[in-house]
Design a protein around this motif. Structure first.
Motif, PDB file in Angstrom:
ATOM      1  N   GLN A  77       4.542   2.796  -0.011  1.00  0.00           N
ATOM      2  CA  GLN A  77       3.309   2.665  -0.785  1.00  0.00           C
ATOM      3  C   GLN A  77       2.924   1.192  -0.925  1.00  0.00           C
ATOM      4  O   GLN A  77       1.749   0.829  -0.800  1.00  0.00           O
ATOM      5  CB  GLN A  77       3.474   3.299  -2.166  1.00  0.00           C
ATOM      6  N   THR A  78       3.928   0.351  -1.153  1.00  0.00           N
ATOM      7  CA  THR A  78       3.666  -1.083  -1.221  1.00  0.00           C
ATOM      8  C   THR A  78       3.142  -1.595   0.113  1.00  0.00           C
ATOM      9  O   THR A  78       2.183  -2.381   0.166  1.00  0.00           O
ATOM     10  CB  THR A  78       4.949  -1.842  -1.605  1.00  0.00           C
ATOM     11  N   ALA A  79       3.758  -1.141   1.206  1.00  0.00           N
ATOM     12  CA  ALA A  79       3.306  -1.563   2.527  1.00  0.00           C
ATOM     13  C   ALA A  79       1.864  -1.132   2.773  1.00  0.00           C
ATOM     14  O   ALA A  79       1.054  -1.893   3.324  1.00  0.00           O
ATOM     15  CB  ALA A  79       4.222  -0.990   3.601  1.00  0.00           C
ATOM     16  N   ALA A  80       1.519   0.084   2.349  1.00  0.00           N
ATOM     17  CA  ALA A  80       0.153   0.575   2.526  1.00  0.00           C
ATOM     18  C   ALA A  80      -0.842  -0.284   1.747  1.00  0.00           C
ATOM     19  O   ALA A  80      -1.910  -0.648   2.256  1.00  0.00           O
ATOM     20  CB  ALA A  80       0.061   2.029   2.067  1.00  0.00           C
ATOM     21  N   ASN A  81      -0.480  -0.625   0.514  1.00  0.00           N
ATOM     22  CA  ASN A  81      -1.375  -1.467  -0.295  1.00  0.00           C
ATOM     23  C   ASN A  81      -1.560  -2.841   0.331  1.00  0.00           C
ATOM     24  O   ASN A  81      -2.672  -3.384   0.356  1.00  0.00           O
ATOM     25  CB  ASN A  81      -0.815  -1.614  -1.712  1.00  0.00           C
ATOM     26  N   LEU A  82      -0.478  -3.412   0.840  1.00  0.00           N
ATOM     27  CA  LEU A  82      -0.560  -4.736   1.473  1.00  0.00           C
ATOM     28  C   LEU A  82      -1.388  -4.686   2.748  1.00  0.00           C
ATOM     29  O   LEU A  82      -2.138  -5.618   3.060  1.00  0.00           O
ATOM     30  CB  LEU A  82       0.843  -5.255   1.766  1.00  0.00           C
ATOM     31  N   LEU A  83      -1.263  -3.588   3.486  1.00  0.00           N
ATOM     32  CA  LEU A  83      -2.030  -3.459   4.725  1.00  0.00           C
ATOM     33  C   LEU A  83      -3.518  -3.346   4.434  1.00  0.00           C
ATOM     34  O   LEU A  83      -4.343  -4.015   5.064  1.00  0.00           O
ATOM     35  CB  LEU A  83      -1.536  -2.237   5.498  1.00  0.00           C
ATOM     36  N   VAL A  84      -3.870  -2.510   3.471  1.00  0.00           N
ATOM     37  CA  VAL A  84      -5.282  -2.348   3.108  1.00  0.00           C
ATOM     38  C   VAL A  84      -5.865  -3.673   2.608  1.00  0.00           C
ATOM     39  O   VAL A  84      -7.011  -4.028   2.913  1.00  0.00           O
ATOM     40  CB  VAL A  84      -5.437  -1.249   2.039  1.00  0.00           C
ATOM     41  N   ALA A  85      -5.056  -4.420   1.863  1.00  0.00           N
ATOM     42  CA  ALA A  85      -5.523  -5.705   1.320  1.00  0.00           C
ATOM     43  C   ALA A  85      -5.611  -6.793   2.381  1.00  0.00           C
ATOM     44  O   ALA A  85      -6.183  -7.856   2.116  1.00  0.00           O
ATOM     45  CB  ALA A  85      -4.593  -6.151   0.192  1.00  0.00           C
ATOM     46  N   GLY A  86      -5.045  -6.548   3.556  1.00  0.00           N
ATOM     47  CA  GLY A  86      -5.080  -7.554   4.613  1.00  0.00           C
ATOM     48  C   GLY A  86      -3.906  -8.510   4.598  1.00  0.00           C
ATOM     49  O   GLY A  86      -3.883  -9.480   5.364  1.00  0.00           O
ATOM     50  N   SER A  87      -2.905  -8.252   3.763  1.00  0.00           N
ATOM     51  CA  SER A  87      -1.725  -9.117   3.723  1.00  0.00           C
ATOM     52  C   SER A  87      -0.730  -8.787   4.828  1.00  0.00           C
ATOM     53  O   SER A  87       0.169  -9.577   5.105  1.00  0.00           O
ATOM     54  CB  SER A  87      -1.026  -8.992   2.361  1.00  0.00           C
ATOM     55  N   LEU A  88      -0.883  -7.605   5.428  1.00  0.00           N
ATOM     56  CA  LEU A  88      -0.084  -7.207   6.574  1.00  0.00           C
ATOM     57  C   LEU A  88      -1.000  -6.882   7.737  1.00  0.00           C
ATOM     58  O   LEU A  88      -2.141  -6.443   7.543  1.00  0.00           O
ATOM     59  CB  LEU A  88       0.757  -5.963   6.257  1.00  0.00           C
ATOM     60  N   ASN A  89      -0.485  -7.061   8.943  1.00  0.00           N
ATOM     61  CA  ASN A  89      -1.211  -6.645  10.147  1.00  0.00           C
ATOM     62  C   ASN A  89      -0.669  -5.356  10.743  1.00  0.00           C
ATOM     63  O   ASN A  89      -1.299  -4.766  11.620  1.00  0.00           O
ATOM     64  CB  ASN A  89      -1.150  -7.741  11.210  1.00  0.00           C
ATOM     65  N   GLY A  90       0.501  -4.933  10.273  1.00  0.00           N
ATOM     66  CA  GLY A  90       1.065  -3.707  10.815  1.00  0.00           C
ATOM     67  C   GLY A  90       2.210  -3.198   9.971  1.00  0.00           C
ATOM     68  O   GLY A  90       2.900  -3.983   9.306  1.00  0.00           O
ATOM     69  N   ALA A  91       2.401  -1.875   9.999  1.00  0.00           N
ATOM     70  CA  ALA A  91       3.520  -1.241   9.288  1.00  0.00           C
ATOM     71  C   ALA A  91       3.664   0.173   9.815  1.00  0.00           C
ATOM     72  O   ALA A  91       2.725   0.749  10.373  1.00  0.00           O
ATOM     73  CB  ALA A  91       3.280  -1.221   7.778  1.00  0.00           C
ATOM     74  N   GLN A  92       4.869   0.740   9.633  1.00  0.00           N
ATOM     75  CA  GLN A  92       5.137   2.115  10.023  1.00  0.00           C
ATOM     76  C   GLN A  92       5.163   3.011   8.797  1.00  0.00           C
ATOM     77  O   GLN A  92       5.627   2.602   7.738  1.00  0.00           O
ATOM     78  CB  GLN A  92       6.478   2.219  10.753  1.00  0.00           C
ATOM     79  N   PHE A  93       4.687   4.262   8.985  1.00  0.00           N
ATOM     80  CA  PHE A  93       4.626   5.200   7.869  1.00  0.00           C
ATOM     81  C   PHE A  93       5.154   6.565   8.287  1.00  0.00           C
ATOM     82  O   PHE A  93       4.709   7.137   9.280  1.00  0.00           O
ATOM     83  CB  PHE A  93       3.190   5.333   7.357  1.00  0.00           C
ATOM     84  N   TYR A  94       6.120   7.069   7.505  1.00  0.00           N
ATOM     85  CA  TYR A  94       6.693   8.390   7.716  1.00  0.00           C
ATOM     86  C   TYR A  94       6.240   9.376   6.642  1.00  0.00           C
ATOM     87  O   TYR A  94       6.193  10.573   6.893  1.00  0.00           O
ATOM     88  CB  TYR A  94       8.231   8.327   7.654  1.00  0.00           C
ATOM     89  N   GLY A  95       5.957   8.879   5.443  1.00  0.00           N
ATOM     90  CA  GLY A  95       5.772   9.735   4.277  1.00  0.00           C
ATOM     91  C   GLY A  95       4.326   9.999   3.908  1.00  0.00           C
ATOM     92  O   GLY A  95       3.420   9.928   4.740  1.00  0.00           O
TER      93      GLY A  95
END
Length: 520
Positions: free
Chosen positions: A230-248
């Motif tokens: 969930q944290t990774a998703a929030n960071l990605l939407v905010a533009g703080s990440l360029n990529g992440a994997q999601f299983y859940g």
């Protein structure tokens, strides 16, 4: 680190994901990617966790590469000559290590021989480097020959998984425990364990797949440790990440979010193993088959894969060298009543509290699983526990981090059933896990002793490429016939992107494909 760590979604060169980066992007900037756990020791000879190999993939090259169609193409080697028991590589002459030194055939040979040295205790020996393999260099000719004592069916293909250390790290492996010493397009410049790892581009890099260079690559790559999806998703939407994997559950959220790029690679099988040590109830094949019958595998697949998986057809990721279905018809069907009767026949009778007992010992199953693989793994473990409790087993759940999982599998052996994903692209890479010396002396963490599997593998090993495929598939089926392990679902994972494009090979970056598109 142990060889048993490899089953934690070992990501090795499967089908490429993501399109070719569009033209027009400028180089520079920082590409930031979320990883769920710390990669630990960075020495390529000692690491098998998927997260470790993801990080290493930007700093190290391999002798050959795989194109999106699964074909082997040049890497550090510009050409090769294959024989049943040996392959001779002619290396490129323009490759340099991050410290400026030239890559030599002696460097490559030392990598292989270091891994094969028993004193190294390398977890990839017998898995990524075939047992008995040795290397001989001819620096004058610019060649290195890898050979095995007997014909080995995938002697060329196995080289696409071996990260080559060069430069100072060849002689001093302490330099690569917490650093990098490779010929790849990036080199590690900052390591903050538990938080992030930062890599800087090598602008002189010019020997990537298909002649790719570092001219358009981001200046820096940062692997940010983000255990919570969930944290990774929030960071990605905010533009703080360029990529992440999601299983859940955040996977669905990312799939429906505008401006998010999406890739859906295979993530290996959701499956479980039975421990067959002498003191375990699951040493008895009748017990294993009964416990398998007690589970509605179709329902379990939907739960474990969160509705996004596919029926499993084997143990090897695409592009698998051996096409076919080794699963169908070899796994017992769901029949709880038959399962209960089979346990009765095996001598496990219901005790006063409903838990079955045999010779004064309760039918207790310690169920081990990794907590970093999303809620599907947790839900799968809970479903299995409920199914087995209904037929009279006592089940104790034990969810752990990847590093603890490795310790439990090999060292403490404190488990009876393990939910363990696998992600390899050659059937030969599984042999050390599925046969041979048992842990802790070997990689056979579940203490499997399937004579038919061993016989079929011995025959298949001597058959080159496609000629041995029928035997490899039969060998997998032999495992399922005896319920040594039970394939449940072929998982997929969402790789979500924002402000960047790139290609992956089942969790490993094709680093020369990295491009920033959104000014990060």
């Amino acid at each position: 680190m142990t060889r048993a760590a490899a089953i934690v979604a070992l990501a090795l060169f499967a089908t490429a994901c993501g399109g070719a980066p569009p033209g027009g992007q400028a180089s520079g900037g920082t590409f930031t990617y979320a990883i769920p756990a710390d990669p630990g020791v960075l020495d390529p000879a000692m690491g098998l966790l998927s997260v470790t190999n993801t990080v290493l993939s930007v700093a190290y090259d391999t002798l050959v590469n795989t194109d999106p169609a699964g074909r082997i193409v040049p890497g550090l080697a510009e050409k090769w000559d294959v024989r049943p028991d040996a392959v001779t590589f002619t290396l490129r002459k323009d490759v340099t290590c991050a410290d400026g030194s030239k890559l030599t055939p002696a460097d490559v040979a030392e990598n292989v021989n270091h891994i094969a040295d028993p004193a190294t205790k390398s977890p990839i020996y017998g898995v990524l480097v075939p047992s008995g393999m040795k290397a001989e260099a001819d620096d004058a000719a610019g060649t290195v020959t890898l050979s095995t004592p007997k014909p080995f069916s995938f002697i060329l293909e196995s080289s696409r998984t071996l990260f080559i250390v060069c430069g100072k790290g060849v002689k001093d492996r302490s330099l690569v425990a917490r650093g990098t010493s490779g010929s790849g397009p990036y080199t590690l410049v900052e390591a903050a364990p538990g938080d992030h790892y930062t890599f800087k581009v090598r602008r002189d890099y010019a020997w990537g797949p298909g002649g790719a260079t570092a001219r358009e690559l981001p200046e820096r790559v940062v692997f940010k440790i983000v255990p919570n999806e969930q944290t990774a998703a929030n960071l990605l939407v905010a533009g703080s990440l360029n990529g992440a994997q999601f299983y859940g559950p955040d996977r669905a959220r990312m799939e429906s979010t505008p401006g998010i790029g999406k890739m859906l690679p295979s993530a290996g099988n959701g499956q479980f193993f039975y421990h067959q040590g002498d003191d375990r109830p699951t040493k008895d094949v009748a017990v294993r088959r009964a416990l398998t019958q007690a589970v509605n595998l179709k329902e379990l697949a939907g739960i474990a894969g969160s509705g996004t998986g596919r029926p499993p057809t084997g143990l090897v990721l695409d592009p698998r060298p051996c096409k076919g279905d080794s699963v169908t018809g070899h796994v017992p069907g769901y029949d709880a009543a038959a399962a209960a009767s089979a346990l009765d026949a095996a001598g496990w009778k219901a005790g006063p509290d409903g838990v079955r007992v045999k010779d004064g010992k309760r039918l207790t199953l310690r169920l081990l699983y990794a907590t970093t693989k999303g809620p599907g793994a947790q839900a799968a473990a809970e479903y299995l526990a409920a199914a087995w409790q209904k037929v009279g087993a006592e089940v104790k759940l034990n969810g752990v981090l990847d590093t603890k999982l490795s310790e439990s599998l090999n060292a403490t052996q404190d488990w009876d059933v393990g939910w363990l994903p696998i992600g390899v692209t050659l059937p030969s890479q599984l042999v050390g896990f599925l046969s041979g010396p048992a842990a802790p002396k070997g990689a056979n963490f579940a203490h499997l002793a399937n004579a038919r599997y061993a016989q079929l593998v011995a025959k298949a090993m001597g058959q080159p490429g496609q000629a041995g495929c029928r035997l490899w598939l039969e060998a997998e089926s032999a495992l399922f016939d005896d319920a040594d392990l039970v394939p449940v679902v072929e998982n997929t994972v969402l790789v979500a992107t924002k402000g960047a494009t790139f290609q992956e090979m089942a969790g490993l970056f094709v680093p020369t494909s990295l491009r920033l598109t959104g000014g990060n």
